[in-house]
Design an enzyme around this catalytic site. Structure first.
Site, PDB file in Angstrom:
ATOM      1  N   HIS A 161      73.716  70.118 117.100  1.00 58.97           N
ATOM      2  CA  HIS A 161      72.280  70.080 116.816  1.00 58.97           C
ATOM      3  C   HIS A 161      71.950  71.295 115.962  1.00 58.97           C
ATOM      4  CE1 HIS A 161      71.537  66.928 119.871  1.00 58.97           C
ATOM      5  NE2 HIS A 161      72.562  67.501 120.489  1.00 58.97           N
ATOM      6  N   HIS A 198      79.428  67.111 119.587  1.00 54.23           N
ATOM      7  CA  HIS A 198      78.512  66.950 118.452  1.00 54.23           C
ATOM      8  C   HIS A 198      77.615  68.181 118.347  1.00 54.23           C
ATOM      9  CE1 HIS A 198      76.253  65.535 121.957  1.00 54.23           C
ATOM     10  NE2 HIS A 198      75.246  66.148 121.363  1.00 54.23           N
ATOM     11  N   HIS A 222      77.450  70.565 121.649  1.00 58.29           N
ATOM     12  CA  HIS A 222      77.502  69.873 122.946  1.00 58.29           C
ATOM     13  C   HIS A 222      78.855  69.200 123.122  1.00 58.29           C
ATOM     14  CE1 HIS A 222      72.851  69.489 123.191  1.00 58.29           C
ATOM     15  NE2 HIS A 222      73.295  70.651 123.649  1.00 58.29           N
ATOM     16  N   THR A 236      69.682  64.547 125.636  1.00 56.13           N
ATOM     17  CA  THR A 236      68.576  65.044 124.807  1.00 56.13           C
ATOM     18  C   THR A 236      68.168  64.058 123.721  1.00 56.13           C
ATOM     19  OG1 THR A 236      70.015  66.188 123.244  1.00 56.13           O
ATOM     20  CG2 THR A 236      69.322  67.428 125.203  1.00 56.13           C
ATOM     21  N   THR A 237      68.793  62.878 123.708  1.00 54.73           N
ATOM     22  CA  THR A 237      68.384  61.805 122.794  1.00 54.73           C
ATOM     23  C   THR A 237      68.112  60.552 123.627  1.00 54.73           C
ATOM     24  OG1 THR A 237      70.608  60.876 122.487  1.00 54.73           O
ATOM     25  CG2 THR A 237      69.946  62.658 120.997  1.00 54.73           C
ATOM     26  N   HIS A 275      72.605  60.497 113.587  1.00 59.39           N
ATOM     27  CA  HIS A 275      71.850  61.449 114.404  1.00 59.39           C
ATOM     28  C   HIS A 275      72.518  62.817 114.469  1.00 59.39           C
ATOM     29  CE1 HIS A 275      69.651  57.944 115.654  1.00 59.39           C
ATOM     30  NE2 HIS A 275      70.728  57.399 116.181  1.00 59.39           N
TER      31      HIS A 275
HETATM   32  S1  BO1 Z   1      73.403  65.195 124.549  1.00 60.24           S
HETATM   33  O1  BO1 Z   1      74.594  65.979 124.705  1.00 60.24           O
HETATM   34  O2  BO1 Z   1      72.445  65.290 125.630  1.00 60.24           O
HETATM   35  N1  BO1 Z   1      72.668  65.593 123.194  1.00 60.24           N
HETATM   36  C1  BO1 Z   1      73.909  63.546 124.459  1.00 60.24           C
HETATM   37  C2  BO1 Z   1      73.047  62.593 123.969  1.00 60.24           C
HETATM   38  C3  BO1 Z   1      73.457  61.274 123.890  1.00 60.24           C
HETATM   39  C4  BO1 Z   1      74.732  60.930 124.298  1.00 60.24           C
HETATM   40  C5  BO1 Z   1      75.587  61.887 124.795  1.00 60.24           C
HETATM   41  C6  BO1 Z   1      75.179  63.198 124.875  1.00 60.24           C
HETATM   42  N2  BO1 Z   1      75.203  59.671 124.180  1.00 60.24           N
HETATM   43  C7  BO1 Z   1      74.392  58.502 124.100  1.00 60.24           C
HETATM   44  C8  BO1 Z   1      74.766  57.674 122.904  1.00 60.24           C
HETATM   45  C9  BO1 Z   1      73.982  56.404 122.914  1.00 60.24           C
HETATM   46  C10 BO1 Z   1      74.210  55.698 124.197  1.00 60.24           C
HETATM   47  C11 BO1 Z   1      73.941  56.623 125.352  1.00 60.24           C
HETATM   48  C12 BO1 Z   1      74.343  55.990 126.657  1.00 60.24           C
HETATM   49  O3  BO1 Z   1      74.668  57.809 125.244  1.00 60.24           O
HETATM   50  O4  BO1 Z   1      74.438  58.392 121.750  1.00 60.24           O
HETATM   51  O5  BO1 Z   1      74.395  55.577 121.855  1.00 60.24           O
HETATM   52  O6  BO1 Z   1      73.328  54.591 124.290  1.00 60.24           O
HETATM   53  O7  BO1 Z   1      75.668  55.607 126.601  1.00 60.24           O
HETATM   54 ZN    ZN Z   2      73.580  66.943 122.090  1.00 58.84          ZN
END
Ligand code: BO1
Ligand code: ZN
Length: 260
Positions: A94, A92, A117, A202-203, A63
């Site tokens: 985007h 990470h 992020h 955001t995921t 991702h």
């Molecule tokens: S973000 O910074 O909002 N783009 C973001 C998105 C997802 C995560 C952290 C920051 N982490 C997710 C992991 C998933 C897991 C979930 C809850 O957190 O990618 O694998 O299930 O732990």
């Molecule tokens: Zn992010």
């Protein structure tokens, strides 16, 4: 579960079928309209443990390109809109199919070419996995990047090593031990100038547990450096050419801007 993408039948408009929270009222990203923000003076946002070298590794998780630390002594933040200490978990990126898009949050409906992020969890909850069960569990720092002709030296080592993580699940040790220092706080002089609001991951699973802190001053990355990110593969074996979620309704939330 776990199979989401940025196009087609697993794309953002379908996430809510498997992950109901993605249809919630406090979703991210958003469009930040400067004319609508509420100014506020927060305590100083403080960074700890950023200086010095950190052994870090970089993963293609299908991702995004994600960087984590091997060290037990990781950076943390406190102050600003958050009233306790939050510990670094991962950072990470985007990006978009072209340089005119890629950021998740928009400012005055303007997209930037990339967004970094930096994810932190609330220390008193003891671990990231416990923190994500709590509605104030995470703080994420958002840095916006505009594509330019000039390379950004901060990205040199990362961009070189992206070619080693083209396949999903690849994981490498980063040769540059200063990467965390450079990416957690790339512009300390501008770190008190930010927007902040309550939102979500955001995921999927789109958990509504994030205090967002988006720095106002854009950073830069070259067109060429940015292109390296688009070369990694996603789970279906095609290039991950873009990985930003479209903006979500603000739905009455207040966006603050810190006035230092
Ligand atoms: S973000 O910074 O909002 N783009 C973001 C998105 C997802 C995560 C952290 C920051 N982490 C997710 C992991 C998933 C897991 C979930 C809850 O957190 O990618 O694998 O299930 O732990
Ligand atoms: Zn992010």
């Amino acid at each position: 579960a776990g199979n989401f993408s940025y196009d087609g039948t697993n794309g953002p408009s379908h996430w809510g079928k498997e992950y109901k929270t993605c249809l919630g009222k406090y979703q991210s990203p958003i469009d930040i309209e400067e004319k609508d923000v509420t100014t506020m003076t927060f305590p100083e946002l403080q960074f700890s443990g950023v200086e010095g070298s950190h052994k870090a590794y970089m993963t293609n998780n299908g991702h995004t390109v994600m960087i984590q630390s091997f060290d037990s002594n990781v950076p943390s933040i406190s102050g600003g809109p958050i009233n306790s200490t939050y510990v670094f978990q991962q950072l990470h990126f985007h990006w978009g199919q072209n340089d005119n898009q890629g950021s998740e949050d928009l400012i005055n409906n303007h997209s930037f070419s990339m967004e970094l992020h930096v994810v932190f969890w609330k220390k008193e909850y003891g671990s990231y996995d416990e923190a994500v069960k709590r509605d104030d569990g995470l703080t994420v720092l958002g840095y916006l990047y505009q594509a330019t002709d000039e390379p950004n030296p901060m990205f040199e080592s990362i961009v070189q090593q992206i070619s080693d993580i083209i396949g999903v699940g690849s994981n490498i040790t980063i040769s540059d031990n200063n990467v965390l220092k450079k990416l957690v706080a790339p512009d300390i002089a501008s770190a008190q100038n930010y927007f902040t609001y309550r939102g979500s991951l955001t995921t999927p699973p789109c958990l509504e547990i994030v205090q967002w802190i988006d720095f106002v001053k854009p950073q830069h990355i070259s067109h060429e450096q940015l292109a390296a990110f688009r070369s990694i593969q996603s789970a279906d074996g095609t290039n991950l050419t873009h990985n930003f979620r479209p903006v979500q309704p603000l739905d009455g939330r207040t966006v603050y801007r810190n006035i230092a």
